[in-house]
Design an enzyme around this catalytic site. Structure first.
Site, short mmCIF file in Angstrom:
data_model
loop_
_atom_site.label_atom_id
_atom_site.label_comp_id
_atom_site.label_asym_id
_atom_site.label_seq_id
_atom_site.Cartn_x
_atom_site.Cartn_y
_atom_site.Cartn_z
N HIS A 72 0.85 -1.21 0.00
CA HIS A 72 0.00 0.00 0.00
C HIS A 72 0.87 1.24 0.00
O HIS A 72 1.81 1.32 0.79
CB HIS A 72 -0.87 0.04 1.26
CG HIS A 72 -2.09 -0.81 1.16
ND1 HIS A 72 -3.32 -0.41 1.60
CD2 HIS A 72 -2.26 -2.06 0.68
CE1 HIS A 72 -4.21 -1.37 1.38
NE2 HIS A 72 -3.58 -2.38 0.83
N TYR A 206 -10.10 6.62 5.72
CA TYR A 206 -10.45 7.21 7.01
C TYR A 206 -11.52 8.26 6.73
O TYR A 206 -11.23 9.29 6.13
CB TYR A 206 -9.24 7.91 7.64
CG TYR A 206 -8.05 7.00 7.88
CD1 TYR A 206 -7.98 6.19 9.02
CD2 TYR A 206 -6.97 6.98 6.99
CE1 TYR A 206 -6.88 5.36 9.23
CE2 TYR A 206 -5.86 6.16 7.21
CZ TYR A 206 -5.83 5.36 8.33
OH TYR A 206 -4.74 4.55 8.54
N PRO A 300 -5.61 1.41 17.98
CA PRO A 300 -5.35 0.88 16.62
C PRO A 300 -5.09 1.98 15.59
O PRO A 300 -4.74 1.67 14.46
CB PRO A 300 -6.64 0.13 16.28
CG PRO A 300 -7.56 0.25 17.42
CD PRO A 300 -6.97 1.15 18.46
N LYS A 304 -0.05 0.58 14.59
CA LYS A 304 1.34 0.45 15.05
C LYS A 304 1.59 -0.73 16.00
O LYS A 304 2.74 -1.08 16.25
CB LYS A 304 1.77 1.75 15.76
CG LYS A 304 1.78 2.98 14.85
CD LYS A 304 2.80 2.83 13.76
CE LYS A 304 2.95 4.06 12.89
NZ LYS A 304 3.74 3.83 11.69
N TYR A 394 3.95 7.41 9.21
CA TYR A 394 2.86 6.47 8.93
C TYR A 394 3.39 5.18 8.34
O TYR A 394 3.04 4.08 8.77
CB TYR A 394 1.87 7.16 7.98
CG TYR A 394 0.62 6.40 7.67
CD1 TYR A 394 -0.26 6.01 8.68
CD2 TYR A 394 0.28 6.09 6.34
CE1 TYR A 394 -1.43 5.32 8.38
CE2 TYR A 394 -0.89 5.40 6.04
CZ TYR A 394 -1.73 5.02 7.06
OH TYR A 394 -2.89 4.34 6.76
#
Ligand code: APR
Length: 397
Positions: A72, A206, A300, A304, A394
């Site tokens: 991704h 998101y 969550p 991580k 990220y």
């Protein structure tokens, strides 16, 4: 039994540690309370950071994820029908690998056992003694179906690695006057769902909505994880299937795409998670060293948890290897001191991101906090340092 390092827990933390010790010729035994089948099928996290994938590759632990993992490089935020796509892979030069945690666990078990490693499944640890003595003793119960009654076994070892997750026994073996934890409860719940349905896009979504956050995380071509913000006090029964799909459709709607982007599928897991982070600031006590969820749990948000667990074990293994090869225990004695800053950096990122995707109303002014997160989102979609810093954190460069 007698071994150098007794590892409690066959999750990602325990297995990575055991494999690294095995490779270095240090003896270890892994004790796991559940059956092999249970740990190999328990669906949990699924996003591996770039640096963790590189670490697994360097050590020859990445065969399965290289074959079946999906890379991704973009994620998407949604707000009021608008899509904000963040090409974090391009910005950082790295990618995430999506490979479900149970597959990671299964691959590591296979590798460790093929190389002659011992994992005692169905052996819950019930007591640990001698953490301040020459030898520590781990007491476990054999719950094998072949042995008709639960027999107690003991493992004598130089060190105990507590990799038994947040509800394990090792952390609880530290006397309370030596023990300190720092906790944040956000007052937010997530309804975590696993559904047999292909994700509507290949990237993570998101969605920021006035009814609350909604998320979509692809796991495999047939299975998708969804999250819906809810009250931490909600029960599964508050969320019948119809309500779930209608909330997902509403919160993730995109202008001009109609309502049918979310195709309902069979829900195979549904549970309410409370958003909280807990850091045990005593990661070692005598002969005991905690790694992964046994030492800290992280919300969550930002995916991580599994990565942090593996990173702890990488460090801890190095410290054990230096001790056994060179007789130098400095790294071991500094384990907590060396790991905590990294743990807190990760918690900080997750906290920042949580405040981006939820309207966390701490000041009592929802409008103000909403405007702040909109400003954050706009900056994130620019090309400046802010976006760059997000990309690197990220993806876990
Ligand atoms: N005796 C033996 N084994 C135990 C005991 C016990 N008393 N208590 C717990 N265990 C086992 C659990 O059954 C589990 O298999 O310890 C293991 C801990 O594994 P995880 O919970 O997966 O923890 P960790 O390896 O630190 O990995 C953290 O898991 O929860 C996710 O999101 C989190 O991705 C993160 C990862």
């Amino acid at each position: 039994f007698r071994t150098q390092v007794g590892v409690v827990g066959a999750g990602p933390a325990g297995l990575v540690l055991a494999l690294l010790l095995q490779q270095a010729g240090i003896s270890c035994i892994v004790l796991e309370r559940h059956t092999r089948e249970y740990v190999e099928t328990r669906a949990r996290a699924g996003f591996l950071e770039h640096r963790i994938v590189e670490f697994l590759r360097r050590n020859g632990f990445a065969k399965g994820l290289d074959l079946h993992g999906v890379q991704h490089t973009t994620c998407e935020f949604r707000l009021e029908g608008r899509q904000y796509i963040v090409p974090y892979g391009e910005m950082s030069g790295c990618a995430h690998t999506v490979y479900p945690q149970q597959f990671v666990v299964s691959d590591l078990i296979e590798l460790f056992m093929t190389r002659g490693g011992t994992i005692l499944f169905s052996h819950p640890v019930v007591k640990i003694e001698g953490l301040k003595d020459d030898k520590a003793v781990i007491h476990c119960q054999s719950q094998s179906l072949l042995e008709h009654s639960a027999a107690e076994k003991q493992v004598e070892c130089d060190f105990v690695a507590g990799c038994d997750g947040f509800h394990g026994i090792t952390r609880a073996s530290i006397p309370s006057d030596h023990f300190s934890t720092v906790t944040r409860q956000y007052g937010i719940g997530w309804l975590a769902l696993l559904a047999e349905v292909p994700a509507s896009t290949e990237r993570v979504i998101y969605a920021l909505h006035e009814s609350g956050f909604a998320g979509q995380m692809p796991r495999t071509p047939q299975v998708t994880r969804y999250y819906l913000e809810c009250s931490p006090l909600d029960k599964q029964s508050d969320w019948p299937e119809e309500r779930i799909w209608s909330e997902l459709r509403k919160r993730m709607a995109v202008d001009g795409q109609g309502d049918d982007e979310q195709i309902p599928g069979k829900i195979i897991e549904r549970r309410v998670l409370e958003m909280r982070s807990v850091v045990t600031e005593t990661m070692q006590y005598g002969k005991l060293f905690l790694a992964g969820d046994a030492a800290h749990i992280i919300t969550p948000v930002g995916a991580k948890g599994m990565n942090l667990a593996i990173a702890d074990s990488e460090f801890l293994a190095e410290a054990f290897i230096t001790y056994y090869r060179e007789g130098d225990g400095t790294q071991l004695s500094k384990y907590t001191e060396m790991r905590l800053p990294h743990v807190w950096q990760t918690i900080e990122f997750s906290d920042w991101m949580l405040r981006l995707i939820h309207n966390l109303d701490e000041s009592g002014n929802r409008t103000f906090s909403d405007r702040l997160r909109r400003a954050r989102l706009e900056r994130l979609c620019g090309q400046g340092d802010y976006a760059q810093s997000f990309a690197v954190n990220y993806v876990g460069k």
